[in-house]
Design a protein around this motif. Structure first.
Motif, mmCIF file in Angstrom:
data_model
loop_
_atom_site.group_PDB
_atom_site.id
_atom_site.type_symbol
_atom_site.label_atom_id
_atom_site.label_comp_id
_atom_site.label_asym_id
_atom_site.label_seq_id
_atom_site.Cartn_x
_atom_site.Cartn_y
_atom_site.Cartn_z
ATOM 1 N N PHE A 108 0.872 -1.179 0.000
ATOM 2 C CA PHE A 108 0.000 0.000 0.000
ATOM 3 C C PHE A 108 0.904 1.222 0.000
ATOM 4 O O PHE A 108 1.616 1.490 0.970
ATOM 5 N N GLY A 109 0.881 1.953 -1.098
ATOM 6 C CA GLY A 109 1.779 3.091 -1.220
ATOM 7 C C GLY A 109 3.222 2.617 -1.183
ATOM 8 O O GLY A 109 3.618 1.724 -1.932
ATOM 9 N N ASP A 110 4.000 3.194 -0.291
ATOM 10 C CA ASP A 110 5.411 2.818 -0.169
ATOM 11 C C ASP A 110 5.633 1.648 0.789
ATOM 12 O O ASP A 110 6.758 1.155 0.910
ATOM 13 N N LYS A 165 -9.758 0.857 1.198
ATOM 14 C CA LYS A 165 -8.442 1.183 0.665
ATOM 15 C C LYS A 165 -8.014 0.059 -0.291
ATOM 16 O O LYS A 165 -8.363 -1.108 -0.111
#
Length: 798
Positions: A108-110, A165
C-alpha cells in the motif's frame, strides 16, 4: 485451637531452618512444575477452542491405497466443495475450498510487507466466527476484495481506517480491503492467517493442465466444512465416503479414494495417521508431561515425608508428653497436618514466584504464548485445592505415623519403641528414596535418548548441500519472466556461485502424482511419485550427488523429455539399469538420464520418498541461489538484494536460508527434548534436596558414633564411606529398576520413526554414573563435615 496449631507449626519451622528450607524449596519446585505443565496441558487441550463452531468444524481428508498400504492426506481435487454442496447440502452448513497457506507480498503506497494467508471461499469467516474490528464477515463476496488481520492492517495502515483502501498483492492485482478481523489466537491451526483473499481470484489465475481435462485427479487443495446443527459428524463422514470414487476415471479408482471428515477437535492432538487410521499426535505428549508433572510433585512430597519421619525420634518425646497430659490422637494428627499445610502455603507462594520468573523461558522453549491466569477463578481454585491435597498427602504419613506412638514406651525408651523408631521407620524412607531416584534416572535416560535421536537424524546424509543455499519465492510477475536476466546479473556480482529455479524448495514436496508406467511394471503395483520441476543448473546449485548417469544439460536438446530419479524411485520400479529406461508419465515418455542419491525433502525421520525431477521452466515458483563460500553472507545478501530491486523495486527482498528451513523439521523433537531435560533437572534438584536433608539428619543422629570412631582411629575416608554407603546402594538399586522401565518407554517412542537410533548400553551407564556422582556430591558435604567434627564436642554433648 486452630490458631494454636499453626503457632506451634510456625515455631517448629523457625527452629529447624534447614529442614524447613528443604521442604519449602522442594515443594515449591514441585508445585511450580505442576503449574507450568498444567498451563501447557490446558493450552494444548484448548487448541482451536476459540472458535464458536468448534464442535461442528472439520477438514475433509482422503485415504488412498497404494500396494495394500493406505495413505492419508489433506489435499483433495478442486471440485470437492461444489460436489459435496450439491449432493449433501442438507448435512452441511458450510463447505469451503481453500488454497494452501502461502506467503504473499502486500503493498500500500510505499509500504510493502510479506504475510502468510490463504485464498478461501466466503463461508470461512462465519465458520471461524471471526471477530470483526472493521467491516463485516461478508467481505469476501467480491472477487477483488481482501480481509486483513488486525496486525496486518496496522502494519500497512497504522491507525488509519483501512476499509475500501486498495492494496496490491504480489504486484499483480489490486484488491479492496473489505474487513479487518482480530488476530486469531496463537494456540490455533489458523494462527498464521494474516489475510484472506477470495478463492475465485485464486482459481481463475491457476492454469494447471488437468483443470479442465481431468479435474478430479489432481489433489492440490484443502476443503473445510461445518456440519449442520442437527447432524452427527461420524454419520455425515460415512455419507460422503465415495464422493471422489464416483467421479474419478477407472485408472484412478484403483487407488480406492475414500473421503472422510476429520473434526477440528482432533486436528492438533490426533494429527498422525497410519494405514488410514488415527495413530496418535500431540496427545502423547500431553499424557507424557502430565505424568512427569505428577511424578515431580510426588518427589517433593516424598522429601517432606522422608524428612518428617526421619526426625520422628526427636519428636517422639513431644508426642509422648502431649499424649500423657491428655492430647487425643486426632489433635496430634491435626497438629502435624497444620505444619504440613503451613509448609505448603509458603511453598505455594514461592511456586507462583517461580512460575512468573520462568514462564517467558518456558514459552520460548515450548513455542507457546501462555500468560499467567491472574483473573481466572478456576485456576486459583484448582491450584489452591491441589496444593491443599498435596499438603495432606505429604503430611499424611508423618501425621498418622507419629501420632501412633504409645506414650509409656516412648518416654521409657523401651526396646520396642527403639526398634519402631529405628529399623522399621528406615524401610519406608529407603523405599521413597529409591522411588525418587528411579523417576529421576528414567527422565535422564529419556532426555539423552531424545537428543540422541535428534542428532542421529541431523547427521543423516541429505543428498545435497544446504550450506550457503538461499530460496527466494517468485511472488511477482516482474521476476517470474526474467529468470535468465536475473541469473546473469547475479553471477556477474561474484557473490553468487550458481542459480536455478524449481517448482518448490528442496525442503518439502509440493506435488505427488500417480499414473506412472515403466517397462516390466507389475500391473498390481500402484504408487505415487513426488514430482518436481527444475531448470538447468539446478543440480549444480543444490549439489546433487549422482550414482548413475548425468545431470540436465543445455548441450542436449532432448533433455526436455528426460527425467532424473532418486535411488528410492529406481528401487521401487525395479530398474536394474535405470539410465536409458523409459518412464511414462500420463502417457508421455521420458528417458531416465540420471539417478541421484535420495534428497531428504520431508521429515528427516521418515524413509525417503520416490521422486522424479523433470526439466520444466513453466512450473517454476522458487529461485535457488548458491552463495559463493568465499563471500561474506552480509555482503552477498546486500548485492543479491540490489539485483532483485533492479528488476522488482516494488517488492521487498524476501529470502530464506535452506539450512534454517531444514532445521525447523526438528522443531517438535527439540522442544520435547528441552522440556524433558528441564523437568529432569528439576526432578534431580528435588531429589538432591531430599538426599541433603537425609544426609544431614543421619550425620546428626550418628554424631556420637562418629566421635567414638575418630577416637579409636577411624580415618576421614572410612567415615565418609560409612555415611555414604547406604545412599550409594539405594541409587544403584534405583538404576537397576529404572533401566528396563526407561528402555520399554523409549523403545516404544523410537518405534514411531522410520529413521531412528538404537538404545545403546552407554545411555544407561552414563545415566547411572551421573546419578551416582550427583548423589556423592550431595551426600559428601554433610558426610565430610560430620567426619571433620571435633570428637570432644560430639562426645560431651547431651
Amino acid at each position: 485451637m486452630i490458631s494454636n496449631y499453626f503457632k506451634i507449626a510456625r515455631r517448629n519451622l523457625v527452629k529447624n531452618k534447614v529442614y524447613s528450607f528443604i521442604n519449602i524449596a522442594g515443594l515449591a519446585t514441585g508445585l511450580a512444575v505442576a503449574m507450568l505443565i498444567g498451563l501447557w496441558i490446558f493450552d494444548e487441550l484448548s487448541f482451536n477452542k476459540s472458535f464458536e463452531n468448534y464442535n461442528h468444524l472439520a477438514i475433509i481428508k482422503q485415504n488412498q491405497t497404494f500396494n495394500n498400504e493406505v495413505g492419508t492426506q489433506n489435499s483433495v481435487p478442486y471440485l470437492m466443495g461444489e460436489e459435496i454442496r450439491n449432493k449433501y447440502g442438507s448435512d452441511f452448513k458450510y463447505v469451503v475450498m481453500s488454497s494452501g497457506s502461502s506467503t504473499e507480498i502486500l503493498a500500500f503506497g510505499d509500504k510493502k510487507i510479506s504475510k502468510q494467508g490463504s485464498y478461501i471461499e466466503p463461508g470461512i469467516t462465519e465458520m471461524l466466527s471471526l471477530k470483526m474490528i472493521k467491516g463485516t464477515r461478508a467481505g469476501l463476496k467480491e472477487i477483488n476484495s481482501i480481509m486483513l488481520s488486525e496486525e496486518t492492517s496496522k502494519a500497512l495502515f497504522g491507525d488509519n481506517d483501512p476499509i475500501d483502501k486498495v492494496i496490491k498483492i504480489n504486484n499483480k492485482q489490486n484488491l479492496k480491503v473489505t474487513g479487518v478481523y482480530e488476530d486469531i489466537p496463537y494456540n490455533s491451526d489458523f494462527k498464521d492467517l494474516s489475510f484472506i483473499a477470495p478463492w475465485e481470484l485464486y482459481i481463475n489465475n491457476e492454469n494447471w493442465s488437468e483443470k479442465k481435462t481431468n479435474p478430479w485427479r489432481a489433489n492440490m487443495f484443502i476443503t473445510f466444512a461445518q456440519i449442520a446443527d442437527h447432524t452427527d459428524m461420524d454419520k455425515v463422514s460415512a455419507k460422503i465416503k465415495d464422493v471422489k470414487l464416483n467421479k474419478v476415471r477407472p485408472e484412478d479408482a484403483a487407488f480406492k479414494p475414500e473421503i472422510f471428515l476429520h473434526p477440528l477437535s482432533k486436528w492438533h492432538l490426533y494429527s498422525e495417521f497410519k494405514n488410514g487410521k488415527v495413530s496418535g499426535g500431540s496427545i502423547e505428549f500431553v499424557w507424557l508431561f502430565g505424568i512427569i508433572g505428577i511424578f515431580v510433585l510426588l518427589l517433593a512430597c516424598i522429601n517432606f515425608m522422608n524428612l518428617s519421619t526421619a526426625r520422628s525420634e526427636k519428636r517422639a518425646k513431644e508426642v509422648g508428653i502431649r499424649k500423657a497430659i491428655g492430647s487425643l490422637r486426632s489433635q496430634l494428627v491435626t497438629q502435624f497436618f497444620s505444619e504440613s499445610l503451613l509448609v505448603v502455603a509458603f511453598a505455594f507462594i514461592f511456586s507462583v514466584v517461580l512460575v512468573l520468573s520462568v514462564l517467558p523461558f518456558f514459552n520460548e522453549v515450548a513455542d507457546k504464548k501462555m500468560i499467567f491466569p491472574w483473573k481466572e477463578p478456576l485456576f486459583w481454585i484448582s491450584s489452591i485445592g491441589f496444593s491443599i491435597i498435596t499438603g495432606l498427602i505429604a503430611g499424611s504419613y508423618p501425621a498418622l505415623y507419629l501420632s501412633s506412638f504409645q506414650p509409656i514406651k516412648v518416654l521409657k525408651g523401651s526396646g520396642f519403641a527403639r526398634i519402631k523408631l529405628g529399623s522399621f521407620a528406615a524401610v519406608p524412607r529407603k523405599v521413597l528414596v529409591v522411588v525418587q531416584f528411579t523417576i529421576s534416572i528414567i527422565l535422564i535416560i529419556g532426555t539423552i535418548t531424545v537428543f540422541r535421536q535428534i542428532e542421529f537424524a541431523r547427521d543423516r546424509p541429505v543428498g545435497y548441500d544446504r550450506n550457503n543455499l538461499l530460496m527466494v519465492a517468485m511472488n511477482t510477475p516482474e521476476i517470474r519472466g526474467h529468470y535468465e536476466a536475473i541469473r546473469s546479473e547475479l553471477l556477474k556480482t561474484g557473490v553468487v556461485k550458481e542459480m536455478s529455479q524449481s517448482s518448490n524448495p528442496t525442503t518439502y514436496i509440493a506435488a505427488i502424482n500417480n499414473g506412472y508406467e515403466w517397462e516390466g511394471k507389475d500391473p498390481a503395483t500402484q504408487g505415487n511419485f513426488a514430482t518436481m520441476a527444475v531448470s538447468h543448473d539446478f543440480g549444480k546449485t543444490v549439489g546433487w550427488q549422482f550414482t548413475e548417469g548425468r545431470d540436465f544439460s543445455r548441450s542436449f536438446s532432448t533433455d526436455s523429455s528426460g527425467v532424473v530419479i532418486n535411488e528410492t524411485a529406481a528401487k521401487f520400479m525395479g530398474l536394474k539399469n535405470p539410465v536409458g529406461s523409459i518412464i511414462k508419465a500420463d502417457g508421455k515418455p521420458y528417458q531416465v538420464i540420471g539417478v541421484i542419491k535420495d534428497m531428504i525433502m520431508e521429515s528427516p525421520y521418515k524413509a525417503s520418498f520416490r521422486t522424479c525431477f523433470f526439466l520444466e521452466y513453466g512450473w517454476a515458483n522458487v529461485f535457488n541461489i548458491k552463495i559463493n563460500p568465499e563471500s561474506g553472507s552480509t555482503e552477498a545478501l546486500r548485492e543479491i538484494e540490489e539485483v532483485f530491486k533492479k528488476f522488482n523495486p516494488a517488492a521487498p527482498f524476501d529470502y530464506k536460508f535452506t539450512d534454517e528451513q531444514y532445521a525447523k523439521k526438528f522443531g517438535e523433537e527439540v522442544r520435547i527434548g528441552k522440556l524433558t531435560s528441564f523437568f529432569a533437572i528439576l526432578a534431580i534438584f528435588i531429589s538432591c534436596l531430599g538426599l541433603f536433608g537425609m544426609a544431614t539428619f543421619i550425620a546428626e543422629q550418628r554424631t556420637k558414633e562418629i566421635g567414638i570412631r575418630k577416637v579409636l582411629g577411624a580415618s576421614l575416608a572410612s567415615l565418609w564411606s560409612m555415611l555414604s554407603r547406604e545412599f550409594i546402594l539405594l541409587v544403584v538399586l534405583s538404576c537397576i529398576i529404572a533401566a528396563p522401565i526407561a528402555w520399554y518407554f523409549m523403545e516404544s517412542w523410537l518405534n514411531k520413526y522410520d529413521y531412528r537410533t538404537e538404545m545403546s548400553w552407554w545411555i544407561f551407564a552414563v545415566s547411572g554414573v551421573g546419578a551416582l556422582i550427583i548423589t556423592l556430591l550431595t551426600v559428601s558435604f554433610q558426610a565430610i563435615k560430620a567426619a571433620l567434627m571435633n570428637p570432644v564436642k560430639s562426645l560431651k554433648s547431651e
